[in-house]
Design an enzyme around this catalytic site. Structure first.
Site, PDB file in Angstrom:
ATOM      1  N   SER A   3      -1.816  15.461   4.650  1.00 38.97           N
ATOM      2  CA  SER A   3      -2.110  14.091   4.245  1.00 38.97           C
ATOM      3  C   SER A   3      -3.595  13.755   4.182  1.00 38.97           C
ATOM      4  O   SER A   3      -4.331  14.340   3.408  1.00 38.97           O
ATOM      5  CB  SER A   3      -1.368  13.145   5.183  1.00 38.97           C
ATOM      6  OG  SER A   3      -1.477  11.824   4.736  1.00 38.97           O
ATOM      7  N   HIS A   4      -4.028  12.846   5.054  1.00 37.46           N
ATOM      8  CA  HIS A   4      -5.408  12.354   5.012  1.00 37.46           C
ATOM      9  C   HIS A   4      -6.360  13.218   5.828  1.00 37.46           C
ATOM     10  O   HIS A   4      -7.545  12.925   5.901  1.00 37.46           O
ATOM     11  CB  HIS A   4      -5.436  10.924   5.551  1.00 37.46           C
ATOM     12  CG  HIS A   4      -4.858  10.846   6.925  1.00 37.46           C
ATOM     13  ND1 HIS A   4      -3.498  11.006   7.154  1.00 37.46           N
ATOM     14  CD2 HIS A   4      -5.427  10.680   8.124  1.00 37.46           C
ATOM     15  CE1 HIS A   4      -3.290  10.924   8.447  1.00 37.46           C
ATOM     16  NE2 HIS A   4      -4.430  10.733   9.063  1.00 37.46           N
ATOM     17  N   ASP A  57      -4.596   8.782  -0.615  1.00 38.45           N
ATOM     18  CA  ASP A  57      -4.999   9.844   0.310  1.00 38.45           C
ATOM     19  C   ASP A  57      -4.676  11.239  -0.219  1.00 38.45           C
ATOM     20  O   ASP A  57      -4.273  11.409  -1.370  1.00 38.45           O
ATOM     21  CB  ASP A  57      -4.356   9.623   1.684  1.00 38.45           C
ATOM     22  CG  ASP A  57      -2.852   9.837   1.655  1.00 38.45           C
ATOM     23  OD1 ASP A  57      -2.253   9.670   0.577  1.00 38.45           O
ATOM     24  OD2 ASP A  57      -2.278  10.162   2.712  1.00 38.45           O
ATOM     25  N   ASP A 103      -2.260  13.364   0.020  1.00 35.38           N
ATOM     26  CA  ASP A 103      -0.950  13.676  -0.572  1.00 35.38           C
ATOM     27  C   ASP A 103      -0.385  12.507  -1.375  1.00 35.38           C
ATOM     28  O   ASP A 103       0.778  12.537  -1.782  1.00 35.38           O
ATOM     29  CB  ASP A 103       0.043  14.119   0.504  1.00 35.38           C
ATOM     30  CG  ASP A 103       0.288  13.051   1.555  1.00 35.38           C
ATOM     31  OD1 ASP A 103      -0.615  12.240   1.809  1.00 35.38           O
ATOM     32  OD2 ASP A 103       1.398  13.023   2.122  1.00 35.38           O
ATOM     33  N   ARG A 110      -0.588   7.130   0.622  1.00 36.35           N
ATOM     34  CA  ARG A 110      -1.257   5.938   1.159  1.00 36.35           C
ATOM     35  C   ARG A 110      -2.004   5.202   0.051  1.00 36.35           C
ATOM     36  O   ARG A 110      -2.299   5.785  -1.000  1.00 36.35           O
ATOM     37  CB  ARG A 110      -2.279   6.328   2.221  1.00 36.35           C
ATOM     38  CG  ARG A 110      -1.659   6.968   3.426  1.00 36.35           C
ATOM     39  CD  ARG A 110      -2.703   7.152   4.514  1.00 36.35           C
ATOM     40  NE  ARG A 110      -2.076   7.753   5.686  1.00 36.35           N
ATOM     41  CZ  ARG A 110      -2.575   7.689   6.901  1.00 36.35           C
ATOM     42  NH1 ARG A 110      -3.724   7.071   7.113  1.00 36.35           N
ATOM     43  NH2 ARG A 110      -1.948   8.248   7.922  1.00 36.35           N
TER      44      ARG A 110
HETATM   45  C1  VG1 Z   1      -0.266   8.234  11.138  1.00 32.48           C
HETATM   46  C2  VG1 Z   1      -0.047   6.763  10.860  1.00 32.48           C
HETATM   47  C3  VG1 Z   1       1.405   6.516  10.491  1.00 32.48           C
HETATM   48  C4  VG1 Z   1       1.802   7.398   9.306  1.00 32.48           C
HETATM   49  C5  VG1 Z   1       1.497   8.846   9.627  1.00 32.48           C
HETATM   50  C6  VG1 Z   1       1.756   9.748   8.449  1.00 32.48           C
HETATM   51  O1  VG1 Z   1       0.511   8.627  12.245  1.00 32.48           O
HETATM   52  O2  VG1 Z   1      -0.428   5.988  11.964  1.00 32.48           O
HETATM   53  O3  VG1 Z   1       1.578   5.156  10.207  1.00 32.48           O
HETATM   54  O4  VG1 Z   1       3.171   7.279   9.033  1.00 32.48           O
HETATM   55  O5  VG1 Z   1       0.124   8.986  10.000  1.00 32.48           O
HETATM   56  O6  VG1 Z   1       1.048   9.335   7.324  1.00 32.48           O
HETATM   57  P1  VG1 Z   1      -0.071   8.771  13.739  1.00 32.48           P
HETATM   58  O7  VG1 Z   1       1.041   9.333  14.566  1.00 32.48           O
HETATM   59  O8  VG1 Z   1      -1.265   9.668  13.636  1.00 32.48           O
HETATM   60  O9  VG1 Z   1      -0.482   7.398  14.145  1.00 32.48           O
HETATM   61  V1  VG1 Z   1       0.369  10.486   6.280  1.00 32.48           V
HETATM   62  O10 VG1 Z   1      -0.212   9.662   4.897  1.00 32.48           O
HETATM   63  O11 VG1 Z   1      -0.687  11.193   7.345  1.00 32.48           O
HETATM   64  O12 VG1 Z   1       1.628  11.486   5.913  1.00 32.48           O
HETATM   65 CO    CO Z   2      -0.453  10.797   3.371  1.00 30.70          CO
END
Ligand code: VG1
Ligand code: CO
Length: 544
Positions: free
Chosen positions: A113-114, A277, A279, A282
């Site tokens: 992801s990010h 982001d 993937d 976001r």
């Molecule tokens: C983070 C965010 C959460 C989101 C997750 C995956 O998780 O807070 O809201 O669903 O990333 O998003 P955490 O456990 O680090 O707070 V992504 O766009 O990284 O797949």
């Molecule tokens: Co993401």
């Protein structure tokens, strides 16, 4: 073709987090690390013989290597077909749609992801089920249990497939079809939004900038915004996916999109700025002179969704993750629809969406989505905003202000303390948890009285499952809230997330600086949890 059954030994650290298994690339490059995890996933599933598996990722470093491995392991385990995005690319929401559209058994979404990419960056693998959404905890728990005892994996001795050639190839007895990663997704967007109205908006001189952050959304944004909707060429920037995201950090927030933010705050800047982001799930939304917090964006999209053709019947309900502000709750109340509060992570929305109880979901971390797929969807949020702007013919700022006037404003911020020593972070949370029973009724600084204090437990109303210890909540009698939890997506040490929220009623003051408006709560949080003294930090690493 003979299936090879290769011996292996377990890794102890393959526990999926908030969204799949995220680790440093160097961890993934260890012998059989990918093989073990994918075999453990397949070992935890039943009934996929002859069925279709979708595979795609955000194009980051190691994506292609992992995909070739995954295809061989899928063939050796008896899948009938693999659908893979050309170049190994599929945005997370597109992967969700492809799973649903082609009635696949499930899918592997390869992404961190990010998180930054490249040889020194992060990689990730997530399994999604047939509804297109992330596997529920029941499955991720089973996968983890399996990784701890796995002693062999199945594969084939076959050459790599050509990921760039659209069409079918064979791997053993399994068909591999390389598909256009954008086409089906773009067609879905066309069914939801008034493309004519958005085209007219651009034709009328509306100026937008979209930052794809060198990540997977580039091809989607080019095709949809500039291709189908007629936005001028150059509207999409950083639109070519790069395995290292051009050495950037593909997280669409005010830290990594500061330049765009500053541009939108200038008189000659564009009308609308957006980003997504690594993937593509976001979104960041900035209007001229107005940054829209993700929590507000969720509330605004829910309140205005009926202006887009796909939602003209209205929405059934809204769900938000627990740390997300309660702005959307006020919209649900006014609309007289269901409102749900779930733990962090999109996997908890799947049951509510499948049951038709909610239509729109969102998280404070810049994720919004609807029942069109089972993942959050960055470009979807941008298109819904554009559709609303095209119909209402007002600026983002005017729409946001009107919303606050109707519903009140939930001032909101998140403070992240990254790469904190894991034992210090764990102890901090534990000690705060121990204080919770004594807090209700207490009056803390600035006459703030605690209404409730707990560690959030979610009871899924659809399947009856329970998820405990999902984050500490301290609520105050005026509707303010402090939330604290540990991240489940970080790959180094622990990330402490502190979420702060304060409500100002409809006739209240809506023009305060967010950090100033939340200062009393920030102070209370620090005195209760002793974040700064325990972590040795005098400021958060990231403020969003
Ligand atoms: C983070 C965010 C959460 C989101 C997750 C995956 O998780 O807070 O809201 O669903 O990333 O998003 P955490 O456990 O680090 O707070 V992504 O766009 O990284 O797949
Ligand atoms: Co993401």
């Amino acid at each position: 073709m003979t299936v090879q059954v290769n011996k292996t030994t377990p890794y102890a650290d393959q526990k999926p987090g908030t969204s799949g298994l995220r680790k440093r690339v160097t961890v993934y490059q260890q012998p059989n690390y990918v093989e073990n995890y994918i075999q453990a996933i397949f070992d935890s599933l039943e009934g996929f013989a002859g069925q279709t598996l979708v595979i795609g990722g955000d194009g980051r470093f190691y994506n292609d290597v992992a995909i070739q491995k995954a295809i061989r392991i899928a063939a050796a385990n008896g899948f009938g077909k693999v659908l893979v995005g050309q170049g190994g690319l599929l945005s997370t929401p597109a992967a969700s749609h492809v799973i649903r559209h082609y009635k696949a058994f499930g899918g592997l979404v390869l992404s961190a992801s990010h998180n930054p990419g490249g040889p020194e960056g992060d990689f990730g693998i997530k399994y999604n089920i047939g509804n297109g959404g992330p596997a529920p905890e029941k499955i991720t728990d089973a996968v983890y249990a399996r990784t701890k005892v796995i002693d062999s994996y199945r594969t084939l001795d076959t050459p790599d497939i050509d990921l760039d050639a659209i069409g079918t190839q064979m791997v053993g007895d399994m068909v591999v079809e390389v598909i256009d990663p954008v086409k089906d997704y773009a067609a879905l967007m066309q069914t939801l939004f008034d493309f004519d109205a958005i085209r007219a908006l651009f034709a009328g001189g509306f100026r937008m900038t979209f930052d794809a952050m060198h990540a997977v959304t580039g091809p989607y944004a080019h095709a949809i915004l500039e291709g189908m909707l007629g936005a001028p060429k150059g509207t999409v920037i950083n639109g070519v996916p790069s395995p290292s995201f051009n050495d950037g950090h593909p997280d669409p927030n005010l830290v990594y999109c500061k330049d765009m933010h500053d541009l939108l705050m200038t008189p000659d800047g564009p009308d609308f700025g957006a980003a997504s982001d690594g993937d593509g799930d976001r979104n960041l939304i900035i209007g001229k002179n107005r940054f829209v917090t993700p929590s507000d964006s969720l509330a605004l999209l829910a309140a205005n969704a009926h202006l887009a053709p796909g939602y003209k019947q209205g929405i059934a309900g809204i769900a938000r993750s627990m740390p997300t502000s309660a702005a959307a709750d006020r919209v649900a109340e006014k609309l007289g629809i269901e409102m749900h509060e779930t733990p962090t992570g999109w996997k908890f929305f799947g049951n509510l969406l499948d049951a038709g109880r909610v239509t729109i979901c969102g998280e404070e971390s810049a994720g919004t989505g609807s029942n069109h797929v089972r993942e959050k969807d960055g470009l979807w949020a941008v298109l819904l905003w554009l559709n609303i702007l095209a119909v209402r013919k007002q600026s983002v700022d005017a729409i946001v202000r009107e919303h606050w006037k109707t519903y009140g404003r939930n001032y909101y911020t998140r403070h992240d303390y990254e790469e904190v020593d894991a034992s210090i972070a764990g102890k901090l949370v534990e000690d705060l948890r121990a204080q919770l029973p004594s807090l209700p009724g207490k009056v803390l600084a600035d006459d703030m009285q605690v209404a409730y204090a707990d560690d959030f437990t979610y009871h899924d109303p659809v399947d009856g499952s329970t998820s405990a210890r999902q984050g500490i909540r301290i609520g105050f009698t005026d509707g303010s809230r402090i939330v604290l939890r540990l991240s489940g997506t970080g790959t180094v040490g622990a990330t402490l997330r502190l979420y702060l929220e304060r409500y100002e009623a409809a006739d209240g003051r809506h023009d305060l600086d967010t950090q100033l408006a939340l200062e009393p709560l920030i102070g209370i949080a620090d005195s209760l949890a002793q974040i700064q003294s325990r972590t040795g930090r005098d400021a958060p690493s990231v403020i969003t």
